[in-house]
Design an enzyme around this catalytic site. Structure first.
Site, PDB file in Angstrom:
ATOM      1  N   GLU A   1     -16.282   6.405   4.811  1.00 56.26           N
ATOM      2  CA  GLU A   1     -15.311   5.644   5.862  1.00 56.26           C
ATOM      3  C   GLU A   1     -15.400   6.848   7.172  1.00 56.26           C
ATOM      4  OE1 GLU A   1     -11.359   4.954   5.176  1.00 56.26           O
ATOM      5  OE2 GLU A   1     -11.207   6.218   3.504  1.00 56.26           O
TER       6      GLU A   1
ATOM      7  N   ARG B   1       0.799  -1.232   0.219  1.00 57.53           N
ATOM      8  CA  ARG B   1      -0.147   0.013  -0.096  1.00 57.53           C
ATOM      9  C   ARG B   1       0.906   1.366   0.101  1.00 57.53           C
ATOM     10  NH1 ARG B   1      -4.639   0.368   4.338  1.00 57.53           N
ATOM     11  NH2 ARG B   1      -2.874   0.644   5.741  1.00 57.53           N
TER      12      ARG B   1
ATOM     13  N   LYS C   1      -2.832   6.139   1.543  1.00 59.73           N
ATOM     14  CA  LYS C   1      -2.636   6.860   2.793  1.00 59.73           C
ATOM     15  C   LYS C   1      -1.428   7.737   2.802  1.00 59.73           C
ATOM     16  CE  LYS C   1      -2.345   4.559   7.385  1.00 59.73           C
ATOM     17  NZ  LYS C   1      -3.674   5.009   7.919  1.00 59.73           N
TER      18      LYS C   1
HETATM   19  N1  PLP Z   1      -9.264   4.372   6.688  1.00 57.02           N
HETATM   20  C1  PLP Z   1      -8.531   5.180   6.939  1.00 57.02           C
HETATM   21  C2  PLP Z   1      -8.960   6.490   6.720  1.00 57.02           C
HETATM   22  C3  PLP Z   1      -7.392   5.050   7.766  1.00 57.02           C
HETATM   23  O1  PLP Z   1      -6.507   5.803   8.416  1.00 57.02           O
HETATM   24  C4  PLP Z   1      -7.069   3.656   8.533  1.00 57.02           C
HETATM   25  C5  PLP Z   1      -5.946   3.306   9.109  1.00 57.02           C
HETATM   26  O2  PLP Z   1      -4.953   2.930   8.710  1.00 57.02           O
HETATM   27  C6  PLP Z   1      -8.193   2.714   7.862  1.00 57.02           C
HETATM   28  C7  PLP Z   1      -9.230   3.221   7.114  1.00 57.02           C
HETATM   29  C8  PLP Z   1      -7.885   1.155   8.212  1.00 57.02           C
HETATM   30  O3  PLP Z   1      -6.932   0.639   7.538  1.00 57.02           O
HETATM   31  P1  PLP Z   1      -5.901  -0.597   7.980  1.00 57.02           P
HETATM   32  O4  PLP Z   1      -6.781  -1.648   8.630  1.00 57.02           O
HETATM   33  O5  PLP Z   1      -5.266  -0.977   6.747  1.00 57.02           O
HETATM   34  O6  PLP Z   1      -5.283  -0.105   9.142  1.00 57.02           O
HETATM   35  C1  COI Z   2      -4.010   3.317  11.586  1.00 53.11           C
HETATM   36  O1  COI Z   2      -5.072   2.732  11.987  1.00 53.11           O
HETATM   37  O2  COI Z   2      -3.011   2.658  11.369  1.00 53.11           O
HETATM   38  C2  COI Z   2      -4.203   4.619  11.115  1.00 53.11           C
HETATM   39  O3  COI Z   2      -3.376   5.014  10.485  1.00 53.11           O
HETATM   40  C3  COI Z   2      -5.205   5.408  11.666  1.00 53.11           C
HETATM   41  C4  COI Z   2      -4.775   6.556  12.399  1.00 53.11           C
HETATM   42  C5  COI Z   2      -5.981   7.490  12.461  1.00 53.11           C
HETATM   43  C6  COI Z   2      -4.208   6.241  13.696  1.00 53.11           C
END
Ligand code: PLP
Ligand code: COI
Length: 341
Positions: free
Chosen positions: A220, A82, A184
């Site tokens: 989201e 990612r 991200k």
């Molecule tokens: N959506 C957003 C905006 C996020 O910052 C995060 C955190 O990483 C997620 C979703 C969840 O992603 P992940 O499950 O890969 O941590």
């Molecule tokens: C994560 O879950 O790793 C994120 O980056 C979310 C953040 C809001 C702490």
């Protein structure tokens, strides 16, 4: 060396500098070998692309201690992929995926005394990120970059741990159609800060964002994807080109289908459908799966049947299964666990 003397069961989600961080620089078209260093501070030129035009991308993942004392990471290959894609979208040189995994191993081993013990409920949050160190003044990509990884021990992201939260629909958008919502990049989070301050001051734990084109579909939140359970116990998962492809959400979909034998429906979800759903959860590395009991949109208050006292049945089972896999209590699908030491 010995485990740090922290109150592991009561740490929140905040930054605590640990012993080592990994740093690699990109200069003259190539990444250097990278190394662990002690200094948590970064010195930048005043005109660095990071400071002027927010050329930055990041990741978040966790390391866990298992009952046998070994330390593992959950699906770091997906974070490697990612951030590779995020970097390309923001015109930054992507960090090689194999090197990313080796750097994760090195930084976790370098901070091994900070990995919370088995059973504490805490974990070591790992924050890889890349930013423009090269100077720019016209709007263009920089020509030098730094990739770093730091770690910090963390507990639950939302106050109250696994208790249901109330969230509010933001009047603002987080992403744009064909924008950067699906990567991200720090800039997306800067976009969300104003809404998040408003939500917190009104007593809500988070914002829910609607699709930026029509404001009728669920997107989201500022830091997690949303999932729902309908009256047939089908897991309903919002699909949109402008939400982050959460690794937790993708794992939950697999767990729902293969461990809990639930039907999963991944599709655009209208906000108006939520009043017919039984349960809602917010999922992400930091959030894990946080149950949602109430969703407010202007004058409309949706109290989910699962309530504000405890997680709904399906969200609770998903949480137990996912965290069971992450902490070694349940067998993981092939390739999900990287054993570090
Ligand atoms: N959506 C957003 C905006 C996020 O910052 C995060 C955190 O990483 C997620 C979703 C969840 O992603 P992940 O499950 O890969 O941590
Ligand atoms: C994560 O879950 O790793 C994120 O980056 C979310 C953040 C809001 C702490």
């Amino acid at each position: 060396m010995a485990k740090k003397n922290l109150d592991w069961g009561n740490i929140g989600f905040s930054y605590m500098p640990t012993d080592k961080r990994y740093v690699s620089n990109w200069k003259a078209g190539a990444w250097d070998d990278g190394a662990l260093i002690d200094d948590p501070n970064v010195t930048l030129n005043e005109s660095a692309g990071m400071l002027q035009y927010c050329q930055q991308v990041f990741e978040g993942l966790k390391a866990y201690t298992w009952e046998d004392g070994s330390v593992v990471c959950f699906r770091p290959d997906l974070n490697a992929e990612r951030i590779y894609n995020s970097a390309k979208r923001i015109e930054m040189p992507p960090f090689p995926k194999e090197k990313f995994l080796e750097a994760i191993d090195a930084v976790v081993k370098g901070n091994i005394d900070w990995v919370p013990p088995y059973g504490s409920g805490a974990s070591l949050y790992i924050r890889p990120y890349e930013f423009a160190t090269g100077v720019v003044i016209g709007v263009k990509p920089a020509d030098e970059y730094q990739f770093r990884i730091f770690t910090t021990p963390v507990g639950p992201y939302y106050k109250g741990g696994a208790n249901p939260i109330a969230i509010i629909v933001s009047d603002f958008d987080r992403a744009a159609p064909r924008g950067t919502g699906a990567v991200k990049a720090g800039l997306n989070y800067a976009m969300s800060l104003h809404s998040s301050v408003l939500a917190h001051s009104a007593g809500y734990a988070e914002n829910l964002y609607l699709d930026p084109a029509t404001r009728t579909y669920v997107e989201e939140t500022g830091g997690s994807n949303a999932i729902f359970v309908d009256e047939n116990n089908t897991l309903v998962v919002p699909k949109s080109p402008s939400i982050l492809p959460s690794i937790t959400r993708r794992s939950i979909v697999y767990v729902a289908e293969h461990y809990l034998h639930l039907k999963v429906d991944e599709r655009p979800v209208k906000f108006s459908e939520i009043k017919g759903f039984k349960e809602c959860g917010l999922c992400g590395t930091a959030a894990v799966i946080s149950p949602v009991g109430r969703i407010v949109n202007g004058d409309e208050v949706i109290n989910l049947p699962s309530g504000m006292d405890k997680a709904g049945e399906v969200i609770g089972e998903l949480y137990d299964t996912l965290t069971g896999i992450q902490t070694g209590k349940k067998e993981a699908p092939e390739g999900w666990i990287r054993h570090i030491c």
